[in-house]
Design an enzyme around this catalytic site. Structure first.
Site, PDB file in Angstrom:
ATOM      1  N   HIS A  32      -0.397  11.733   3.686  1.00 34.47           N
ATOM      2  CA  HIS A  32      -0.327  10.440   3.014  1.00 34.47           C
ATOM      3  C   HIS A  32      -1.698  10.085   2.464  1.00 34.47           C
ATOM      4  CE1 HIS A  32       1.522   6.461   2.315  1.00 34.47           C
ATOM      5  NE2 HIS A  32       0.300   6.008   2.488  1.00 34.47           N
TER       6      HIS A  32
ATOM      7  N   ASP B 278       7.982  -3.097   6.061  1.00 36.41           N
ATOM      8  CA  ASP B 278       6.884  -2.760   5.151  1.00 36.41           C
ATOM      9  C   ASP B 278       7.263  -3.050   3.705  1.00 36.41           C
ATOM     10  OD1 ASP B 278       4.202  -1.615   4.617  1.00 36.41           O
ATOM     11  OD2 ASP B 278       5.376  -0.172   3.487  1.00 36.41           O
TER      12      ASP B 278
ATOM     13  N   ARG C 199       2.226  -8.790   0.041  1.00 40.46           N
ATOM     14  CA  ARG C 199       0.764  -8.580   0.038  1.00 40.46           C
ATOM     15  C   ARG C 199       0.258  -8.329  -1.368  1.00 40.46           C
ATOM     16  NH1 ARG C 199       0.114  -3.676   3.518  1.00 40.46           N
ATOM     17  NH2 ARG C 199      -2.064  -3.832   2.947  1.00 40.46           N
TER      18      ARG C 199
ATOM     19  N   SER D  38       0.898  -0.595   7.800  1.00 40.60           N
ATOM     20  CA  SER D  38       1.801  -0.254   6.702  1.00 40.60           C
ATOM     21  C   SER D  38       1.956   1.262   6.585  1.00 40.60           C
ATOM     22  CB  SER D  38       1.245  -0.846   5.402  1.00 40.60           C
ATOM     23  OG  SER D  38       1.792  -0.236   4.272  1.00 40.60           O
TER      24      SER D  38
ATOM     25  N   LYS E  95       5.345   3.751   8.358  1.00 33.73           N
ATOM     26  CA  LYS E  95       6.166   4.626   7.507  1.00 33.73           C
ATOM     27  C   LYS E  95       6.072   6.074   7.966  1.00 33.73           C
ATOM     28  CE  LYS E  95       4.200   2.982   3.826  1.00 33.73           C
ATOM     29  NZ  LYS E  95       3.719   2.226   2.714  1.00 33.73           N
TER      30      LYS E  95
HETATM   31  N1  URA Z   1      -0.679   2.463   1.130  1.00 35.01           N
HETATM   32  C1  URA Z   1       0.297   1.940   1.943  1.00 35.01           C
HETATM   33  O1  URA Z   1       1.311   2.574   2.186  1.00 35.01           O
HETATM   34  N2  URA Z   1       0.107   0.727   2.459  1.00 35.01           N
HETATM   35  C2  URA Z   1      -0.995  -0.006   2.231  1.00 35.01           C
HETATM   36  O2  URA Z   1      -1.111  -1.090   2.761  1.00 35.01           O
HETATM   37  C3  URA Z   1      -2.004   0.529   1.392  1.00 35.01           C
HETATM   38  C4  URA Z   1      -1.822   1.782   0.864  1.00 35.01           C
END
Ligand code: URA
Length: 437
Positions: A82, A161, A168, A183, A187
């Site tokens: 990620h 999220d 956000r 966040s 995930k």
């Molecule tokens: N990527 C994400 O998945 N969440 C965030 O808050 C910032 C970047």
């Protein structure tokens, strides 16, 4: 429990209990707590922060706000990566197939572009026919048959999220270590992989502006993952200039194809190779990174990484003829060359400005409903550390819009050219894993 008491507690620097965090997450997902109260709490978190315990609880409650994928029926270690978001960051498209070609199972849930940063799903959608909305069953089946799937988060995964991120984005509360950590990790944990490699970006084009803050974020995310028995590591990479040469959806897919064939830009290739080596070690396919690196180089050289990419695209309904003949991707009607006004060395290519400019050329969304122009973007000819002669090509802008003159000025300004020698910066600045201190 009353939401207003939770807000004032955090506003005054208090520590929220597990029950209070659960109340907020569940209440927001169920629609019982309104956006304005959650916005207020988010802003209090931005200013007052959260303890590690609070972050772990928030991550856990977000992860379990919806379905959690169980990949245990698929043999072997499942790996995921990620990136916290950048400009020209097409890493998943090249790195995923490289690692999968070596035998790892790559289960990748990706997102869409946000602000000046691009998203893997949008990039993939420049390939005609591709389906990025796989059901959990389709996702699992593809992992079993192809060994790699890249798809959007299904509606039932981490709904907390989905709602929080959207809020956000419009309330100035993205740039917060506890909120980004929860966040990202909620995930990653919900999508079920055993091993997670995080690419934490820092610099003007990233959400974390300094290397120190990126390192803090990386350490917290690694701690969360490792405490839950997922082998979680992080590389810290610079977003002071765009990654690779291409910024914009089909331009980036073409660059990923070149990289899979061993003909990619140096910085992007380095990032894929170094990350791939780590992921193969995490997946217990390579005994160490050195062996992992040799394996990655081999699958690029013998064409199997490229074949794996084609297999994945085909499995997801994409037209493979575009991958075999990338010249089939449509080209924007306007192709504008930007040349150096003076000789020297490239000191900086402000990634934020390039990302925003690419978006204004049509490559990203300025509002939620905007339709992306897949062919729009910027192709860099020079990178930081390169020598340039006066009048030499710095980059080419691609757009179907006709009112691009203001954007061109901003692209020009993004290039900082100085007289003295400038060194080529490293791609990976730090590597953080459980044994690291
Ligand atoms: N990527 C994400 O998945 N969440 C965030 O808050 C910032 C970047």
């Amino acid at each position: 429990m009353r939401m207003v008491d939770i807000i004032t507690k955090k506003r005054d620097g208090g520590k929220l209990s597990d029950e209070e965090i659960e109340f907020v997450v569940n209440g927001y997902v169920d629609g019982k707590i309104p956006d304005y109260q959650v916005s207020s709490l988010l802003m209090a978190i931005v200013f007052k922060g959260m303890s590690n315990d609070e972050i772990v609880t928030l991550t856990d409650r977000m992860e379990h706000s919806g379905d959690v994928m169980d990949l245990s029926s698929i043999p072997g270690f499942k790996v995921d990566k990620h990136s916290t978001g950048g400009v020209g960051d097409k890493t998943s498209l090249a790195l995923g197939p490289m690692v999968a070609a070596c035998g790892a199972v790559v289960a990748k849930m990706s997102g869409r572009g946000l602000g000046h940063t691009g998203g893997t799903l949008d990039k993939l959608e420049s390939i005609p026919g591709i389906n990025v909305s796989l059901t959990q069953e389709q996702f699992m089946e593809q992992l079993k048959t192809v060994g790699i799937a890249i798809a959007g988060q299904t509606g039932k995964l981490v709904p907390a999220d989905k709602k929080l991120y959207a809020l956000r984005d419009v309330t100035g509360t993205v740039e917060s270590i506890p909120l980004i950590a929860s966040s990202v990790m909620s995930k990653k944990l919900a999508s079920g992989s055993d091993c997670i490699l995080l690419d934490v970006k820092f610099g003007n084009g990233a959400f974390m502006k300094t290397r120190e803050s990126a390192k803090e974020l990386a350490k917290i995310m690694c701690d969360i993952g490792n405490s839950l028995n997922r082998d979680t590591r992080a590389v810290l990479t610079s977003m002071e200039q765009p990654l690779g040469n291409a910024v914009g959806n089909s331009l980036e897919v073409k660059e990923a194809i070149n990289t899979l064939k061993g003909k990619g830009p140096k910085d992007f290739t380095n990032l894929c190779y170094q990350s791939g080596a780590i992921m193969l070690e995490q997946a217990h396919i390579a005994k160490d990174e050195k062996e992992g690196l040799e394996m990655i180089k081999k699958v690029v050289a013998d064409g199997s990484a490229f074949e794996k990419f084609k297999e994945m695209i085909k499995a997801q309904g994409g037209d493979v003829s575009y991958i075999e003949n990338p010249e089939k991707f449509p080209i924007s009607k306007n192709k504008i060359e930007i040349k150096a006004a003076k000789p020297g060395y490239v000191k900086q290519i402000v990634a934020l400005q390039i990302g925003e400019s690419a978006m204004r050329l049509g490559a990203g969304r300025e509002t939620f409903d905007d339709v992306i122009d897949m062919s729009a973007g910027i192709l860099l000819n020079k990178k930081v550390g390169d020598k340039v002669a006066k009048g030499e090509l710095l980059c080419t802008a691609f757009t179907n819009k006709d009112d691009y003159s203001e954007v061109l000025k901003d692209i020009e300004k993004a290039f900082v050219i100085v007289d003295g020698f400038v060194e080529t910066p490293p791609t990976v600045h730090d590597y953080i894993f459980s044994k690291w201190e």
